[in-house]
Design an enzyme around this catalytic site. Sequence first.
Site: not given
Length: 384
Positions: A290-291
């Site tokens: 994800c981030l």
Amino acid sequence: MEGLGRSCLWLRRELSPPRPRLLLLDCRSRELYESARIGGALSVALPALLLRRLRRGSLSVRALLPGPPLQPPPPAPVLLYDQGGGRRRRGEAEAEAEEWEAESVLGTLLQKLREEGYLAYYLQGGFSRFQAECPHLCETSLAGRAGSSMAPVPGPVPVVGLGSLCLGSDCSDAESEADRDSMSCGLDSEGATPPPVGLRASFPVQILPNLYLGSARDSANLESLAKLGIRYILNVTPNLPNFFEKNGDFHYKQIPISDHWSQNLSRFFPEAIEFIDEALSQNCGVLVHCLAGVSRSVTVTVAYLMQKLHLSLNDAYDLVKRKKSNISPNFNFMGQLLDFERSLRLEERHSQEQGSGGQASAASNPPSFFTTPTSDGAFELAPT
């Protein structure tokens, strides 16, 4: 606990209009709560992971209660109850004879609520006594119990704990995962001390052979992807690019979910698990990212371990935590994993009943509580 007990008569008066609103917290198991409860009570859904955070002071009890997590304590009292009202100590009056194990949900919540300024009390005699004395003020989710004076309540039962936890009112990816990556160290598994930021591994973390967990930075590092044999990339964000999508050497799947309490990540569990399985069946590495690599990708990875390795939520979470110490899924995602765990148990029970020639119980599909938005409903499980 001396002086903090309230009688059934006191509660009956508080529940009679026009008394100030009373917050009732049911500290029993979910099964007991769903069977019968005091009218208007909320179930306290606290898995062991969050209970440990609460005891250590890493989590404010205020964040567990309805309403904005930073609001001041309400003037109305909070009343907690369990099944029997504690344990009796010999030779003491009943009003002063109730105590709880230090690790109990009720004892922990009562202590923390008082420490944070709430008017918190416990119900003497617990639900058993109140049900016997005031059955008309109790309710049940079971329709039409013969001989019961308790009112049936249709639909899902309200739950306190995970669904009401929120990391921000309208947070972006950068304001949630990235910030929590730097602030959440040491909040989860006991005994896990995260390394200093400068010493964290720059490559993705291997969870299982060929299964890697990482961040956006890892997904853009072509050298490390090649070194680890990663050919499949699961991008659990709505806006990060698939950096090498035009390169025929990589297979991508994108799950467009923000790291926010309102997002229903669980509805993507089946296709995410299928994508990971496809990569492993080809003997290829797969990166779930994800981030910041601490919330959404962790949630998907934990769900995969729960289904494929038949692990409990606690065991799957701790396995990932041992590999990557700074993980911190947002609380609603943790709630969705709790629902997923329940669904897995029901699926296994259904398979066992079919295998033994029996029939599955008609009441074996209780509602899910954290798959928001509710219109998405419950998820179907991918085959194991």
